[in-house]
Design a protein around this motif. Structure first.
Motif, mmCIF file in Angstrom:
data_model
loop_
_atom_site.group_PDB
_atom_site.id
_atom_site.type_symbol
_atom_site.label_atom_id
_atom_site.label_comp_id
_atom_site.label_asym_id
_atom_site.label_seq_id
_atom_site.Cartn_x
_atom_site.Cartn_y
_atom_site.Cartn_z
ATOM 1 N N PRO A 36 1.007 -1.191 0.011
ATOM 2 C CA PRO A 36 -0.032 -0.032 0.023
ATOM 3 C C PRO A 36 0.847 1.311 0.150
ATOM 4 O O PRO A 36 1.834 1.451 0.664
ATOM 5 N N SER A 91 3.852 -1.405 10.287
ATOM 6 C CA SER A 91 3.497 -1.707 8.619
ATOM 7 C C SER A 91 2.219 -2.714 8.699
ATOM 8 O O SER A 91 1.490 -2.726 7.966
ATOM 9 N N TRP A 92 2.440 -3.685 9.686
ATOM 10 C CA TRP A 92 1.338 -4.625 9.672
ATOM 11 C C TRP A 92 -0.039 -3.995 9.980
ATOM 12 O O TRP A 92 -0.897 -4.471 9.120
ATOM 13 N N LEU A 93 -0.195 -3.031 11.067
ATOM 14 C CA LEU A 93 -1.260 -2.493 11.192
ATOM 15 C C LEU A 93 -1.804 -1.756 10.032
ATOM 16 O O LEU A 93 -3.001 -1.727 9.537
ATOM 17 N N LEU A 94 -0.940 -0.930 9.394
ATOM 18 C CA LEU A 94 -1.415 -0.164 8.299
ATOM 19 C C LEU A 94 -1.787 -1.025 6.999
ATOM 20 O O LEU A 94 -2.688 -0.607 6.293
ATOM 21 N N THR A 95 -1.303 -1.937 6.794
ATOM 22 C CA THR A 95 -1.518 -2.786 5.641
ATOM 23 C C THR A 95 -2.745 -3.665 6.069
ATOM 24 O O THR A 95 -3.728 -3.921 5.152
ATOM 25 N N ALA A 100 -5.159 -2.351 7.681
ATOM 26 C CA ALA A 100 -6.327 -1.396 7.741
ATOM 27 C C ALA A 100 -6.725 -1.484 6.104
ATOM 28 O O ALA A 100 -8.022 -1.158 5.928
ATOM 29 N N VAL A 101 -5.905 -1.463 5.408
ATOM 30 C CA VAL A 101 -6.172 -1.204 3.857
ATOM 31 C C VAL A 101 -6.885 -2.477 3.565
ATOM 32 O O VAL A 101 -7.856 -2.502 2.874
ATOM 33 N N GLN A 144 -8.991 -6.310 7.190
ATOM 34 C CA GLN A 144 -8.984 -7.527 8.276
ATOM 35 C C GLN A 144 -7.319 -7.554 8.940
ATOM 36 O O GLN A 144 -6.453 -6.844 8.116
ATOM 37 N N LEU A 190 -4.202 -8.826 8.907
ATOM 38 C CA LEU A 190 -3.399 -10.122 8.088
ATOM 39 C C LEU A 190 -2.738 -11.262 9.299
ATOM 40 O O LEU A 190 -2.374 -10.516 10.250
ATOM 41 N N ALA A 191 -2.355 -12.134 8.757
ATOM 42 C CA ALA A 191 -1.462 -13.191 9.583
ATOM 43 C C ALA A 191 -0.032 -12.380 9.897
ATOM 44 O O ALA A 191 0.462 -11.864 9.065
ATOM 45 N N ASP A 196 2.348 -13.917 11.262
ATOM 46 C CA ASP A 196 3.532 -14.759 11.321
ATOM 47 C C ASP A 196 4.669 -14.284 10.282
ATOM 48 O O ASP A 196 5.756 -14.332 10.394
#
Lengths: 168, 292
Positions: A80, A125-129, A131-132, A135, A137-138, A140
Motif C-alpha cells: 500500500p 506496517s502490519w497495522l497499516l496494511t 487497515a487497507v 482485516q 493479516l497473518a 507470522d
C-alpha cells in the motif's frame, strides 16, 4: 578528535552514494531469488541501509531521500502506498533522536537498537496494511520478515561499512 | 567567543526547525498517499503499473547473473543423480508413448464429436509468454512481476499459467510489465471443481504456500489426493485448468496445495481468455427468453 561530518555538497557525486546504494538494495529486494520462503521473507535491505547511513552519515540521507526510497519500495513491491515511506521517515526521526544514546558504542549495540526499532516499524506496517485489507493479516509472516531483517543487519552493515570507508 | 556560541546555537536551532518542517511535509505526503490507498482509489494501482516499467531494465539486467547462477547450481547438483534419472526417464518415456497414442486417438474422436454436436472450441490460445523478473508484496501480498505489458496486448484480469497449472491473474498492467496476483494471495478467489466428483467450490488464498477450499457442498465426498481444476464459473478463468491437489482435511478446513511451481516461477504464459462482457449476457438473455 573526529573531523566534521561531510555534507552532500562537500562530497559531490560521492555524497549520493548512500541514496544510490539504497536504490540498488531496493531493486535487490525485488529479484526472484528462487525460493518461496525467500520471496516473502526477504530482508528489508532498504531499512537496514537507511539506519546504517543515518547512524554514520545522517546528512547524506535527508528526509526527501527517505521519502523517495519509501515511494519506490511501495510502488515496486506492490505494498500500500505510503507504508514504506512512513517507515523510512520514522527511521530517520528515530535515529536522529536516539543516536546520542548509542553513538560510539560497539556494533552489537547498533544491531540491538536496529532490531528493536525494526520490530516497532514492522508492527506499524502490519497495522497499516491490515487497515487497507480490512482485516487483520497473518502476523507470522511479518514476524518472520522482522527476524530475517534483524539477522541480516550485521552482514549488510559490514558491507556498507567497507563501502563507506572506501568511498566517503 | 560568546557571540560565536550564540550564533552557532541559532544556526543549530534553525536547522532543527527546518528538519522538523521537512519531516512533517513528507509525512503529510505519505499520509495523503496512504489515504488514497485506504479509500480504494484506483490511482495508486495505475501509478504502480507504470512505476514497474521504470525498474524493468535494471531488474532484467540483475536477473541475468542470478538465472545463470541458479541454472549452474542446478546442473552441479544434478550430476550425481544423472544415471538414476536417466533410467527413470527411459521407463517413463515408454509409458508416455502408450499414453500419446491413446491421447491422439481421443483427440481425433473428441474433435469429431464436437463437430457433430456443434460444441464451441475450448482451447484458450496464449497471448504472451513472459519471464518473471520480480517478486513483490513482501509479507503481505503474493505477486510476481512479469516482462510483458500492454505493448503485448496484455490487459487486466487475464489468467496466467505455467507448464503445470494455474498461477494467478494479471492485475496491474504497465507498458512493459504486468503484476500477477498469485492464487495463494489473500485476495485471490478461484472457482474450482473437484475432478473426481465434479463438485464445485472456491479456492481461497491465505498468503501461505497452500490455499483453503471453501463453499463445498456438505454432502460431497472429498479425499486427500483429489485433484482440483478451474470450474469456469465467474468468467475469469477458463474451465479445466489444473489448480491444485488436496493435501489435508482437518474438520472443515480443506488444505489445497497448488500444482504450479509458485516457489520457483521463471516463465509463465498469459492466456487470451476474454469471456463475454456481462452486458452482452444480459442482452442475450431476454432474447432467449422471448424465443422460448
Amino acid at each position: 578528535m573526529a573531523g566534521p561530518r561531510p555534507a552532500q555538497n562537500m562530497l559531490g557525486v560521492a555524497g549520493l552514494m548512500p541514496v544510490v546504494v539504497s536504490i540498488g538494495l531496493a531493486m535487490l529486494m525485488l529479484l526472484p531469488l528462487g525460493s518461496g520462503l525467500a520471496d516473502y521473507a526477504t530482508p528489508h535491505l532498504v531499512m537496514i541501509s537507511c539506519f546504517y547511513w543515518l547512524s554514520w552519515r545522517p546528512l547524506l540521507m535527508p528526509y526527501g531521500a527517505c521519502t523517495l526510497l519509501g515511494l519506490f519500495l511501495d510502488l515496486w513491491l506492490g505494498a500500500p502506498l505510503g507504508v514504506n515511506t512512513v517507515m523510512l521517515l520514522l527511521t530517520r526521526l528515530f535515529v536522529l533522536n536516539q543516536l546520542k544514546y548509542y553513538k560510539g558504542k560497539n556494533r552489537g549495540v547498533y544491531w540491538g537498537v536496529f532490531s528493536v526499532m525494526a520490530f516497532g516499524f514492522f508492527t506499524l506496517s502490519w497495522l497499516l496494511t491490515s487497515a487497507v485489507a480490512g482485516q487483520f493479516l497473518a502476523a507470522d509472516t511479518v514476524f518472520l520478515q522482522w527476524l530475517v531483517t534483524s539477522f541480516f543487519y550485521a552482514p549488510v552493515a559490514f558491507v556498507l561499512g567497507r563501502l563507506r570507508r572506501w568511498v566517503l | 567567543m560568546r557571540t560565536t556560541g550564540v550564533r552557532g546555537r541559532g544556526t543549530l536551532s534553525k536547522r532543527v526547525a527546518r528538519g522538523r518542517d521537512a519531516f512533517w511535509l513528507y509525512m503529510g505526503l505519505a499520509i495523503a498517499l496512504y489515504a488514497l490507498e485506504l479509500f480504494g482509489s484506483g490511482v495508486p494501482r495505475q501509478v504502480r503499473a507504470y512505476a514497474n516499467d521504470l525498474a524493468t531494465p535494471v531488474l532484467t539486467l540483475l536477473n541475468e547473473p542470478i538465472q545463470i547462477l541458479q541454472s549452474g547450481l542446478e546442473r552441479v547438483a544434478g550430476v550425481g543423480d544423472i544415471y538414476l534419472e536417466n533410467q527413470e526417464l527411459r521407463d517413463e518415456n515408454g509409458k508416455l508413448r502408450q499414453w500419446r497414442e491413446a491421447a491422439q486417438r481421443l483427440i481425433v474422436e473428441n474433435e469429431r464429436l464436437r463437430q457433430i454436436l456443434k460444441v464451441p472450441e475450448r482451447e484458450v490460445p496464449p497471448l504472451a509468454t513472459a519471464a518473471v523478473i520480480g517478486i513483490g508484496g513482501g509479507a503481505f501480498e503474493r505477486s510476481v512481476l512479469i516482462n510483458a505489458g500492454s505493448t503485448e496486448n496484455v490487459s487486466g484480469n487475464l489468467p496466467v499459467v505455467d507448464e503445470l497449472g494455474l498461477v494467478g491473474r494479471t492485475i496491474e498492467v504497465g507498458l512493459m510489465t504486468t503484476r500477477v496476483l498469485l492464487i495463494t494471495d489473500l485476495n485471490s478467489r478461484v472457482p474450482i471443481r473437484l475432478e473426481r466428483t465434479g463438485d464445485v467450490a472456491i479456492a481461497e488464498g491465505l498468503n501461505e504456500a497452500f490455499m483453503r477450499m471453501r463453499f463445498l457442498a456438505v454432502d460431497s465426498s472429498v479425499q486427500v489426493g483429489d485433484r482440483v481444476v478451474t470450474s469456469g464459473h465467474g468468467g475469469l478463468f477458463p474451465p479445466d485448468i489444473p489448480v491444485g491437489e488436496i493435501t489435508g482435511i482437518v474438520e472443515d478446513f480443506i488444505e489445497l496445495t497448488p500444482v504450479s511451481n509458485l516457489n520457483t516461477l521463471d516463465f509463465v504464459r498469459v492466456m487470451d481468455y476474454r469471456p463475454l462482457p456481462p452486458e452482452l449476457d444480459s442482452v442475450q438473455a431476454p432474447e432467449q427468453a422471448g424465443g422460448q
